[in-house]
Design an enzyme around this catalytic site. Structure first.
Site, PDB file in Angstrom:
ATOM      1  N   GLU A   1     -27.310 -34.063  23.843  1.00  0.00           N
ATOM      2  CA  GLU A   1     -25.862 -34.254  23.792  1.00  0.00           C
ATOM      3  C   GLU A   1     -25.125 -33.004  23.342  1.00  0.00           C
ATOM      4  O   GLU A   1     -23.901 -32.996  23.270  1.00  0.00           O
ATOM      5  CB  GLU A   1     -25.519 -35.418  22.849  1.00  0.00           C
ATOM      6  CG  GLU A   1     -26.193 -36.726  23.265  1.00  0.00           C
ATOM      7  CD  GLU A   1     -25.796 -37.902  22.403  1.00  0.00           C
ATOM      8  OE1 GLU A   1     -24.856 -38.611  22.768  1.00  0.00           O
ATOM      9  OE2 GLU A   1     -26.440 -38.099  21.358  1.00  0.00           O
TER      10      GLU A   1
ATOM     11  N   ASN B   1     -21.503 -38.309  27.778  1.00  0.00           N
ATOM     12  CA  ASN B   1     -20.188 -38.475  27.138  1.00  0.00           C
ATOM     13  C   ASN B   1     -19.990 -37.426  26.055  1.00  0.00           C
ATOM     14  O   ASN B   1     -18.974 -36.745  25.999  1.00  0.00           O
ATOM     15  CB  ASN B   1     -20.052 -39.864  26.504  1.00  0.00           C
ATOM     16  CG  ASN B   1     -20.355 -40.972  27.487  1.00  0.00           C
ATOM     17  OD1 ASN B   1     -20.204 -40.783  28.698  1.00  0.00           O
ATOM     18  ND2 ASN B   1     -20.790 -42.119  26.992  1.00  0.00           N
ATOM     19  N   ASP B   2     -20.992 -37.311  25.197  1.00  0.00           N
ATOM     20  CA  ASP B   2     -20.898 -36.307  24.148  1.00  0.00           C
ATOM     21  C   ASP B   2     -21.120 -34.908  24.700  1.00  0.00           C
ATOM     22  O   ASP B   2     -20.410 -33.974  24.352  1.00  0.00           O
ATOM     23  CB  ASP B   2     -21.922 -36.598  23.037  1.00  0.00           C
ATOM     24  CG  ASP B   2     -21.364 -37.568  22.010  1.00  0.00           C
ATOM     25  OD1 ASP B   2     -20.224 -37.341  21.555  1.00  0.00           O
ATOM     26  OD2 ASP B   2     -22.038 -38.562  21.685  1.00  0.00           O
TER      27      ASP B   2
ATOM     28  N   CYS C   1     -27.585 -40.847  30.818  1.00  0.00           N
ATOM     29  CA  CYS C   1     -27.105 -42.178  30.450  1.00  0.00           C
ATOM     30  C   CYS C   1     -25.642 -42.227  30.006  1.00  0.00           C
ATOM     31  O   CYS C   1     -25.197 -43.211  29.455  1.00  0.00           O
ATOM     32  CB  CYS C   1     -27.994 -42.801  29.375  1.00  0.00           C
ATOM     33  SG  CYS C   1     -27.911 -41.922  27.800  1.00  0.00           S
TER      34      CYS C   1
ATOM     35  N   ARG D   1     -13.559 -36.454  23.486  1.00  0.00           N
ATOM     36  CA  ARG D   1     -13.662 -37.595  24.414  1.00  0.00           C
ATOM     37  C   ARG D   1     -12.696 -38.719  24.051  1.00  0.00           C
ATOM     38  O   ARG D   1     -12.444 -39.608  24.849  1.00  0.00           O
ATOM     39  CB  ARG D   1     -15.116 -38.115  24.473  1.00  0.00           C
ATOM     40  CG  ARG D   1     -15.626 -38.652  23.176  1.00  0.00           C
ATOM     41  CD  ARG D   1     -17.131 -38.900  23.196  1.00  0.00           C
ATOM     42  NE  ARG D   1     -17.461 -40.271  23.535  1.00  0.00           N
ATOM     43  CZ  ARG D   1     -18.669 -40.825  23.373  1.00  0.00           C
ATOM     44  NH1 ARG D   1     -19.673 -40.085  22.904  1.00  0.00           N
ATOM     45  NH2 ARG D   1     -18.907 -42.051  23.701  1.00  0.00           N
TER      46      ARG D   1
ATOM     47  N   ARG E   1     -32.222 -46.522  21.144  1.00  0.00           N
ATOM     48  CA  ARG E   1     -31.702 -45.323  20.484  1.00  0.00           C
ATOM     49  C   ARG E   1     -31.442 -45.661  19.023  1.00  0.00           C
ATOM     50  O   ARG E   1     -30.804 -46.660  18.722  1.00  0.00           O
ATOM     51  CB  ARG E   1     -30.402 -44.879  21.141  1.00  0.00           C
ATOM     52  CG  ARG E   1     -29.772 -43.718  20.390  1.00  0.00           C
ATOM     53  CD  ARG E   1     -28.514 -43.228  21.029  1.00  0.00           C
ATOM     54  NE  ARG E   1     -27.396 -44.111  20.748  1.00  0.00           N
ATOM     55  CZ  ARG E   1     -26.197 -43.943  21.265  1.00  0.00           C
ATOM     56  NH1 ARG E   1     -25.991 -42.963  22.130  1.00  0.00           N
ATOM     57  NH2 ARG E   1     -25.219 -44.756  20.969  1.00  0.00           N
TER      58      ARG E   1
ATOM     59  N   ARG F   1     -28.036 -49.179  22.766  1.00  0.00           N
ATOM     60  CA  ARG F   1     -27.282 -48.657  21.610  1.00  0.00           C
ATOM     61  C   ARG F   1     -27.483 -49.636  20.453  1.00  0.00           C
ATOM     62  O   ARG F   1     -27.065 -50.779  20.537  1.00  0.00           O
ATOM     63  CB  ARG F   1     -25.799 -48.569  21.928  1.00  0.00           C
ATOM     64  CG  ARG F   1     -25.412 -47.510  22.962  1.00  0.00           C
ATOM     65  CD  ARG F   1     -23.903 -47.496  23.141  1.00  0.00           C
ATOM     66  NE  ARG F   1     -23.432 -46.324  23.859  1.00  0.00           N
ATOM     67  CZ  ARG F   1     -23.105 -46.313  25.150  1.00  0.00           C
ATOM     68  NH1 ARG F   1     -23.220 -47.409  25.885  1.00  0.00           N
ATOM     69  NH2 ARG F   1     -22.650 -45.203  25.719  1.00  0.00           N
TER      70      ARG F   1
ATOM     71  N   HIS G   1     -14.286 -49.499  17.965  1.00  0.00           N
ATOM     72  CA  HIS G   1     -15.409 -50.442  17.969  1.00  0.00           C
ATOM     73  C   HIS G   1     -15.147 -51.577  18.941  1.00  0.00           C
ATOM     74  O   HIS G   1     -16.050 -52.054  19.629  1.00  0.00           O
ATOM     75  CB  HIS G   1     -15.623 -51.029  16.578  1.00  0.00           C
ATOM     76  CG  HIS G   1     -15.896 -49.983  15.548  1.00  0.00           C
ATOM     77  ND1 HIS G   1     -15.855 -50.221  14.210  1.00  0.00           N
ATOM     78  CD2 HIS G   1     -16.213 -48.687  15.697  1.00  0.00           C
ATOM     79  CE1 HIS G   1     -16.131 -49.116  13.560  1.00  0.00           C
ATOM     80  NE2 HIS G   1     -16.344 -48.172  14.445  1.00  0.00           N
TER      81      HIS G   1
HETATM   82  C1  PEP Z   1     -23.270 -40.302  25.368  1.00  0.00           C
HETATM   83  O1  PEP Z   1     -22.817 -39.594  24.466  1.00  0.00           O
HETATM   84  O2  PEP Z   1     -23.198 -40.015  26.576  1.00  0.00           O
HETATM   85  C2  PEP Z   1     -23.934 -41.566  25.049  1.00  0.00           C
HETATM   86  C3  PEP Z   1     -24.567 -42.261  25.978  1.00  0.00           C
HETATM   87  O3  PEP Z   1     -23.817 -42.022  23.792  1.00  0.00           O
HETATM   88  P1  PEP Z   1     -22.506 -42.699  23.203  1.00  0.00           P
HETATM   89  O4  PEP Z   1     -21.545 -42.902  24.323  1.00  0.00           O
HETATM   90  O5  PEP Z   1     -22.971 -43.960  22.562  1.00  0.00           O
HETATM   91  O6  PEP Z   1     -22.053 -41.654  22.225  1.00  0.00           O
HETATM   92 MG    MG Z   2     -23.379 -39.943  22.431  1.00  0.00          MG
END
Ligand code: PEP
Ligand code: MG
Length: 747
Positions: free
Chosen positions: A605, A628-629, A676, A639, A506, A470, A363
């Site tokens: 994702e 990212n996911d 994103c 990740r 989101r 977010r 966090h």
């Molecule tokens: C992602 O997963 O790319 C994303 C933008 O969401 P977060 O990083 O908050 O999981």
């Molecule tokens: Mg994500």
């Protein structure tokens, strides 16, 4: 076997304390000590070896060995018996040293005449300073009592070193906390910062390692442990503890009531230590055990004991968190770990953050990223080394931290910061220009945000909107569930600040690593693939609906854009969208204004969604790829796991092919598509994403300038051709080809 009484030890400690008090140069003080110890222990030899650098020990003072070897004899960590003590942090006690495994003969010291050897580490809470050795001609093992006594002396030496007793000109030994140090950690947030250390939890300074009256000290420690026990019991009685917090506190209680812990400290007090030094001696022993325990559970329990020792020290010394020290200019926060709310409280006044533990996905890291503060995590040993006010350089790009750096390093670091500032200035001149490539393709650049504090960047960065807001931070930083009205006010302020530019809110993405402090945590074997994000929202729709209501109230008739995280199949989107439509209906029936224009979108994702039916692509108003996911699920590479995180390149041609497939699925229906994840903010990655057909990218505000500058300088169809050729050539990733092409363009 030699008898040794506690009063012998006390006498010795008092004599050591007199040495500490005398006005003398550091080395003169150090030279007097071995004689006192040898005399008290009845041995011919006593020597002090101290670390020269991280893996070299040096003989710094001796009684009984050749004096000419002082500051000459050196050994590597692990070399000889002295090196073994330093490496294992365990005493070596032998009656026949020359035949002991690993013995190294050092002719210059004349030690061949000495048969018995006892060496103990000189250490202080996590910091190993050297090795204290006594030797004698008679072949005998040292008794337990003697070993305890030498350990107590070593502790006092460590405290004296900490107080700077042996530092200064001619000591051949740099003062502690003065040498330059480099820490190699892991990048939590990119960026470079220069500043001064600000310790989140300043270390306790013990100024009186030796005490005259053991009875008074025993009274003090018993009273302090009593206070500690009550405070832990009180904490345990507090309501609203979750399972994990309870487990930690139970462990605290067990240690606080442990007879063994108190007894060991009392024994050390009987040998002449002050209550504080006795706590630290136990703490040092715990820390060295901590280093050696492979079991994660046990390590955590030892960590609990370490925390408890800190509490006890604070009770004894009265030194609270607030030492009255003023925060320096350009503060760089140094901490073992920090919660998101605490970090947010410091806010943007911090220039950087360095954590000894922490993780990339913690966090605190989420907050540091939102605040755009350079963050390095896993900087092992930094909280022991750094003192408030020390000069510190944080290289978030490389995951490096320079503490008390040499001038040459500071200078080149400053050059790097200046170059970055220079580049930022260049980017600022592009702020109001579009990201249009040489061949006329317009790419829309948006920013990611998560805090009200991010919004001023909207204007400064030239972002055309917020591509990802977010919403979980507002949930994470509180200790209870936020109310609808509170959220509505906040979302309205975000919309106000965006001044009509689009903001994609989101809905709550919790679970996995983001666990709300006030929600029952679920023990899941694999939380990233567990009950998280929209899965929680659909199974327990109360919070989702409350959040949707807050968004509708905030919009109060303005345009609204909402997207759902981790949608894995069409049905989930339909259900989530159904909730939104129902809330609109409800708002209307209550007489509230509904959005003039509403967009309901999806985060893509998981790979599965790319193969959803056409109806999905028709129904969703837009898709935002959460790279990212998506990348973690595409490559099955966590990740958060440093070992595997960087193993697979975003420009891997299989991954790019998959993204192209998504572009192709959206095209026939005109479904708007954006990207994103963090990769959108890396210029070469952004270029590749644009080349395969993405027309909207959302990134950290600081990345917009560099990405725009690159996009404006290249021909996108040529970049596309480079990627196609790399694929035709059978390459694994397009990166080398793109880099080469860019270099040839002079980029
Ligand atoms: C992602 O997963 O790319 C994303 C933008 O969401 P977060 O990083 O908050 O999981
Ligand atoms: Mg994500």
């Amino acid at each position: 076997m030699a008898e040794r009484s506690e009063s012998d030890s006390r006498k010795l400690l008092r004599r050591l304390r007199d040495v500490l008090a005398m006005p003398a140069k550091g080395q003169d003080r150090l030279d007097r000590i071995p004689h006192l110890i040898a005399d008290s222990m009845g041995t011919e030899v006593c020597s002090i070896y101290l670390f020269r650098d991280a893996d070299t020990l040096e003989l710094c003072a001796t009684e009984g060995l050749n004096k000419s070897a002082v500051h000459k004899t050196r050994m590597k960590l692990g070399e000889g018996l002295v090196g073994r003590v330093a490496r294992t942090l365990q005493p070596v006690n032998t009656a026949d040293a020359p035949n002991e495994k690993g013995f190294r003969f050092m002719p210059e010291t004349g030690e061949e005449f000495f048969s018995s050897f006892l060496g103990v580490p000189i250490q202080r809470v996590g910091e190993t300073l050297g090795v204290l050795v006594v030797q004698s001609k008679v072949a005998r093992a040292f008794s337990e009592d003697e070993m305890d006594a030498v350990e107590v002396v070593a502790m006092v030496l460590a405290e004296m070193t900490e107080l700077g007793a042996f530092a200064g000109d001619g000591s051949g030994m740099a003062a502690l906390h003065k040498q330059p140090l480099l820490f190699r950690g892991t990048t939590g947030q990119e960026g470079a910062a220069e500043g001064r250390v600000w310790l989140h939890e300043p270390r306790v300074i013990v100024t009186n390692p030796v005490a005259d009256d053991p009875l008074t000290e025993i009274d003090r420690i018993r009273a302090a442990v009593g206070v500690l026990r009550v405070s832990v019991d009180d904490l345990l009685e507090a309501e609203s503890l979750d399972k994990d917090q309870k487990a930690v506190l139970e462990a605290y209680r067990m240690f606080a009531h442990s007879r063994g812990w108190l007894r060991r400290m009392e024994d050390d007090i009987q040998r002449g230590l002050s209550a504080e030094a006795a706590v630290e001696k136990e703490q040092s022993a715990t820390r060295s055990r901590l280093e050696q325990v492979p079991d994660a559970y046990l390590r955590e329990r030892l960590q609990d004991l370490d925390d408890l020792s800190n509490r006890l020290l604070r009770i004894l010394t009265g030194q609270g968190q607030d030492t009255g020290a003023a925060m320096p200019d350009n503060p760089v926060l140094v901490a073992r770990n920090i919660g998101p709310a605490e970090l947010l409280e410091y806010g943007r006044k911090l220039k950087g953050v360095v954590l000894e533990d922490g993780s990339v996905g913690s966090h605190a890291a989420v907050v540091a990223r939102a605040l755009s503060i350079p963050l390095v995590v896993h900087a092992k040993g930094i909280t022991t080394e750094a003192l408030n006010g020390d000069a510190i350089l944080v290289d978030g790009d490389q995951g490096l931290v320079h503490l008390r750096a040499e001038e040459t390093i500071s200078r080149s670091f400053r050059d790097k910061i200046a170059m970055q500032a220079e580049a930022q200035k260049r980017y600022a001149s592009l702020r109001d220009l579009p990201a249009t490539t040489r061949d006329g393709i317009r790419i829309e650049l948006q920013m990611n945000a998560g805090l009200m504090a991010d919004l001023p960047s909207l204007v400064g960065s030239g972002a055309e909107g917020v591509g990802l807001f977010r919403t979980e931070l507002q949930f994470l930083i509180r200790n209870k569930m936020p109310q609808r009205a509170e959220l509505a006010v906040l979302y309205a302020r975000v919309m106000d600040a965006a001044k009509g530019r689009p903001v994609a809110f989101r809905t709550l993405d919790i679970g996995s690593d983001k666990v709300l402090p006030y929600m029952k945590p679920n023990d899941e074997p694999n939380p990233a693939m567990g009950w998280r994000a929209i899965r929680v929202g659909l199974d327990k729709p109360g919070v989702l609906r409350m959040q949707l209501q807050a968004l509708l109230r905030a919009a109060a008739g303005r345009n609204l854009s909402v997207m759902f995280p981790l949608i894995s199949e069409f049905g989930e989107f339909q259900e989530a969208r159904g909730h939104m439509l129902r809330e609109i209906h409800r708002e209307r029936s209550l007489g509230h204004k509904v959005p003039a224009q509403l967009e309901i979108g999806t985060m893509l994702e998981t790979p599965s969604l790319a193969y959803a039916p056409d109806a999905f692509f028709q129904m969703t108003d837009y898709i935002s790829i959460g790279g990212n996911d998506l990348k973690q699920f595409f490559f099955a590479a966590d990740r958060e796991n440093e070992r595997v995180r960087k193993r697979y390149d975003t420009l891997n041609l299989s991954f790019l092919a998959f993204l192209e497939h998504v572009v192709a699925r959206c095209a026939p229906f005109g479904t708007k598509l954006s990207f994103c994840g963090e990769d959108a903010g890396r210029p070469i990655e952004a270029l590749a994403l644009a080349a395969i057909g993405l027309r909207r990218l959302s990134m950290r505000p600081a990345s917009i300038g560099p990405v725009k500058a690159l996009l404006r300088s290249i021909d996108l169809s040529a970049a596309r051709a480079v990627i196609d050729k790399a694929r035709a050539d059978g390459a694994e990733t397009a990166r080398p080809a793109l880099m080469e092409w860019l270099a040839a363009q002079g980029e």
